[in-house]
Write a protein that holds these residues in place. Structure first.
Motif, PDB file in Angstrom:
ATOM      1  N   LEU A  35       0.819  -1.207   0.000  1.00 41.05           N
ATOM      2  CA  LEU A  35       0.000   0.000   0.000  1.00 41.05           C
ATOM      3  C   LEU A  35       0.859   1.265   0.000  1.00 41.05           C
ATOM      4  N   PHE A  36       0.379   2.281  -0.747  1.00 44.04           N
ATOM      5  CA  PHE A  36       0.970   3.627  -0.789  1.00 44.04           C
ATOM      6  C   PHE A  36       2.410   3.637  -1.309  1.00 44.04           C
ATOM      7  N   SER A  37       2.729   2.672  -2.153  1.00 39.92           N
ATOM      8  CA  SER A  37       4.026   2.675  -2.826  1.00 39.92           C
ATOM      9  C   SER A  37       3.798   2.288  -4.288  1.00 39.92           C
ATOM     10  N   TYR A  38       4.615   2.863  -5.180  1.00 42.87           N
ATOM     11  CA  TYR A  38       4.430   2.609  -6.609  1.00 42.87           C
ATOM     12  C   TYR A  38       4.796   1.171  -6.954  1.00 42.87           C
ATOM     13  N   GLU A  39       3.917   0.515  -7.688  1.00 41.38           N
ATOM     14  CA  GLU A  39       4.145  -0.858  -8.143  1.00 41.38           C
ATOM     15  C   GLU A  39       3.993  -0.892  -9.658  1.00 41.38           C
ATOM     16  N   GLU A  40       5.065  -1.296 -10.321  1.00 43.22           N
ATOM     17  CA  GLU A  40       5.049  -1.319 -11.794  1.00 43.22           C
ATOM     18  C   GLU A  40       3.999  -2.287 -12.324  1.00 43.22           C
ATOM     19  N   ARG A  41       3.779  -3.391 -11.611  1.00 48.78           N
ATOM     20  CA  ARG A  41       2.806  -4.395 -12.080  1.00 48.78           C
ATOM     21  C   ARG A  41       1.376  -3.846 -12.069  1.00 48.78           C
ATOM     22  N   LEU A  46      -0.908   1.504  -5.147  1.00 50.14           N
ATOM     23  CA  LEU A  46      -2.036   0.757  -4.597  1.00 50.14           C
ATOM     24  C   LEU A  46      -2.569   1.482  -3.359  1.00 50.14           C
ATOM     25  N   LEU A  47      -3.864   1.841  -3.388  1.00 54.35           N
ATOM     26  CA  LEU A  47      -4.482   2.559  -2.270  1.00 54.35           C
ATOM     27  C   LEU A  47      -5.350   1.660  -1.404  1.00 54.35           C
ATOM     28  N   ALA A  48      -5.958   0.650  -2.001  1.00 51.63           N
ATOM     29  CA  ALA A  48      -6.828  -0.258  -1.246  1.00 51.63           C
ATOM     30  C   ALA A  48      -6.996  -1.551  -2.025  1.00 51.63           C
ATOM     31  N   HIS A  49      -7.329  -2.618  -1.302  1.00 51.56           N
ATOM     32  CA  HIS A  49      -7.553  -3.907  -1.960  1.00 51.56           C
ATOM     33  C   HIS A  49      -8.596  -4.715  -1.195  1.00 51.56           C
ATOM     34  N   ASN A  50      -9.339  -5.512  -1.942  1.00 52.89           N
ATOM     35  CA  ASN A  50     -10.293  -6.465  -1.366  1.00 52.89           C
ATOM     36  C   ASN A  50     -10.012  -7.808  -2.016  1.00 52.89           C
ATOM     37  N   THR A  51      -9.543  -8.768  -1.209  1.00 57.22           N
ATOM     38  CA  THR A  51      -8.981  -9.999  -1.771  1.00 57.22           C
ATOM     39  C   THR A  51      -9.760 -11.227  -1.320  1.00 57.22           C
ATOM     40  N   LYS A  52      -9.939 -12.155  -2.262  1.00 59.29           N
ATOM     41  CA  LYS A  52     -10.539 -13.462  -1.974  1.00 59.29           C
ATOM     42  C   LYS A  52      -9.640 -14.561  -2.510  1.00 59.29           C
ATOM     43  N   SER A 106      -9.744  -7.063  -5.910  1.00 59.37           N
ATOM     44  CA  SER A 106     -10.295  -5.815  -6.433  1.00 59.37           C
ATOM     45  C   SER A 106      -9.413  -4.693  -5.903  1.00 59.37           C
ATOM     46  N   LEU A 107      -8.800  -3.927  -6.808  1.00 61.04           N
ATOM     47  CA  LEU A 107      -7.783  -2.950  -6.422  1.00 61.04           C
ATOM     48  C   LEU A 107      -8.252  -1.527  -6.728  1.00 61.04           C
ATOM     49  N   LEU A 108      -7.859  -0.602  -5.852  1.00 58.84           N
ATOM     50  CA  LEU A 108      -8.021   0.822  -6.113  1.00 58.84           C
ATOM     51  C   LEU A 108      -6.623   1.396  -6.287  1.00 58.84           C
ATOM     52  N   VAL A 109      -6.358   1.936  -7.485  1.00 53.58           N
ATOM     53  CA  VAL A 109      -5.001   2.349  -7.853  1.00 53.58           C
ATOM     54  C   VAL A 109      -4.987   3.827  -8.242  1.00 53.58           C
ATOM     55  N   LEU A 181      -2.695  20.845 -14.788  1.00 46.52           N
ATOM     56  CA  LEU A 181      -2.372  19.834 -15.791  1.00 46.52           C
ATOM     57  C   LEU A 181      -1.114  19.076 -15.365  1.00 46.52           C
ATOM     58  N   VAL A 182      -1.136  17.752 -15.507  1.00 46.88           N
ATOM     59  CA  VAL A 182       0.031  16.936 -15.186  1.00 46.88           C
ATOM     60  C   VAL A 182       1.031  17.007 -16.338  1.00 46.88           C
ATOM     61  N   LYS A 183       2.259  17.468 -16.036  1.00 50.70           N
ATOM     62  CA  LYS A 183       3.319  17.506 -17.046  1.00 50.70           C
ATOM     63  C   LYS A 183       4.183  16.255 -17.008  1.00 50.70           C
ATOM     64  N   GLY A 184       4.452  15.756 -15.807  1.00 51.92           N
ATOM     65  CA  GLY A 184       5.297  14.573 -15.671  1.00 51.92           C
ATOM     66  C   GLY A 184       5.070  13.887 -14.342  1.00 51.92           C
ATOM     67  N   VAL A 185       5.433  12.594 -14.299  1.00 51.97           N
ATOM     68  CA  VAL A 185       5.281  11.789 -13.082  1.00 51.97           C
ATOM     69  C   VAL A 185       6.588  11.050 -12.831  1.00 51.97           C
ATOM     70  N   ASP A 186       7.158  11.234 -11.638  1.00 52.03           N
ATOM     71  CA  ASP A 186       8.388  10.544 -11.263  1.00 52.03           C
ATOM     72  C   ASP A 186       8.017   9.349 -10.402  1.00 52.03           C
ATOM     73  N   THR A 187       8.019   8.151 -11.001  1.00 55.17           N
ATOM     74  CA  THR A 187       7.625   6.951 -10.273  1.00 55.17           C
ATOM     75  C   THR A 187       8.653   6.534  -9.227  1.00 55.17           C
ATOM     76  N   GLU A 188       9.903   6.925  -9.423  1.00 54.25           N
ATOM     77  CA  GLU A 188      10.934   6.574  -8.441  1.00 54.25           C
ATOM     78  C   GLU A 188      10.752   7.335  -7.135  1.00 54.25           C
ATOM     79  N   MET A 189      10.039   8.455  -7.187  1.00 52.61           N
ATOM     80  CA  MET A 189       9.739   9.243  -5.993  1.00 52.61           C
ATOM     81  C   MET A 189       8.282   9.052  -5.583  1.00 52.61           C
TER      82      MET A 189
END
Length: 263
Positions: A35-41, A46-52, A106-109, A181-189
């Motif tokens: 949760l709350f970290s960038y995942e390339e997959r 990932l903000l929330a999940h509901n798993t079965k 079920s993921l909220l991303v 407007l979004v100009k860029g996104v730094d996934t490493e940060m």
């Protein structure tokens, strides 16, 4: 918000054998660590999940089939449905025998992309930059080159503010909700966003809601959708309430009829 999306995922979670006693809890703990970290997959944060567990979904289907057999047993002979046995986990070869568990999630991303229009709250501003946050987590930086020339910086006791040259009511200060407007996104940060206030329909959301026809129409559309959902829920509640009252009135009528017959 445009950057928020829901996704359905079929995953395999690998667990240590020490977690075999409570697999469901171990799977939830493993996914919660993401949760709350960038995942390339997931192509986002990932903000929330509901798993079965997959075998739990299969059990639900078996229960539905069994229920249907019981309901229809007067008309049709009971037929035993043979299903392939689904393994709960698979042991992997190696020094440490981790086992894989198949799950449906079920993921909220949060997945911001360039050229998206997003909203955030201003936390700090200077003459050469505006810093904001989205959802109270993700940081946004709008540098001087990306602040429209129509804004002029004025120093104040609260740290300063940007005031529009054409309309003094259009003000951006600490605590202001802005649209950018979004100009860029730094996934490493962890999805640090670089934004811009130069394109049209950007700036203070409060000012835009009054003076920008396109944004005002968008807000009105959201409020209509919300009011429609509320009205539907209220109608359903009224129908259920009426049905309950009809059942109660029928019961009281029957009880009165029985008492009269007994007399």
């Amino acid at each position: 918000m445009e950057a928020l999306r829901e996704a359905e995922a079929e995953l395999t979670v690998y667990l240590h054998p020490s977690n075999a006693a409570d697999v469901r809890r171990a799977v939830a703990r493993q996914l919660s660590a993401l949760l709350f970290s960038y995942e390339e997959r997931f192509d986002g944060v990932l903000l929330a999940h509901n798993t079965k567990l997959v075998d739990e979904d299969n059990k639900d289907e078996d229960n539905k089939d069994n229920k249907g057999e019981v309901e229809g047993k007067k008309k049709v002979k009971k037929v035993k449905i043979l299903r392939p046995k689904i393994l709960r986990a698979k042991i992997l070869n190696g020094l440490v025998p981790y086992f894989g568990v198949r799950v449906h999630s079920s993921l909220l991303v949060f997945s911001p992309k360039p050229d998206m229009i997003l909203e955030g709250k201003v936390e700090m501003l200077r003459k050469g930059s505006i810093h904001a946050v989205i959802l109270g987590i993700f940081s946004v930086a709008i540098m001087s080159d990306d602040i429209s020339e129509k804004f002029k910086f004025k120093r104040k006791s609260d740290g300063g503010r940007f005031v529009s040259r054409s309309d003094r009511q259009h003000v951006i200060k600490r605590g202001t909700m802005i649209r950018f407007l979004v100009k860029g996104v730094d996934t490493e940060m962890n999805c640090h966003i670089t934004g811009s206030l130069i394109p049209p329909h950007t700036g203070s959301m409060r000012w835009l809601s009054v003076h920008d026809a396109e944004y005002a129409a968008e807000i009105n559309g959201r409020s209509r959708d919300g009011s429609i959902k509320i009205e539907q829920n209220e109608q359903e509640h009224r129908i259920l309430k009426n049905e309950d009252s009809m059942v109660k009135s029928e019961r009281t009528h029957k009880s009165r009829k029985r008492s009269i017959e007994n007399r």
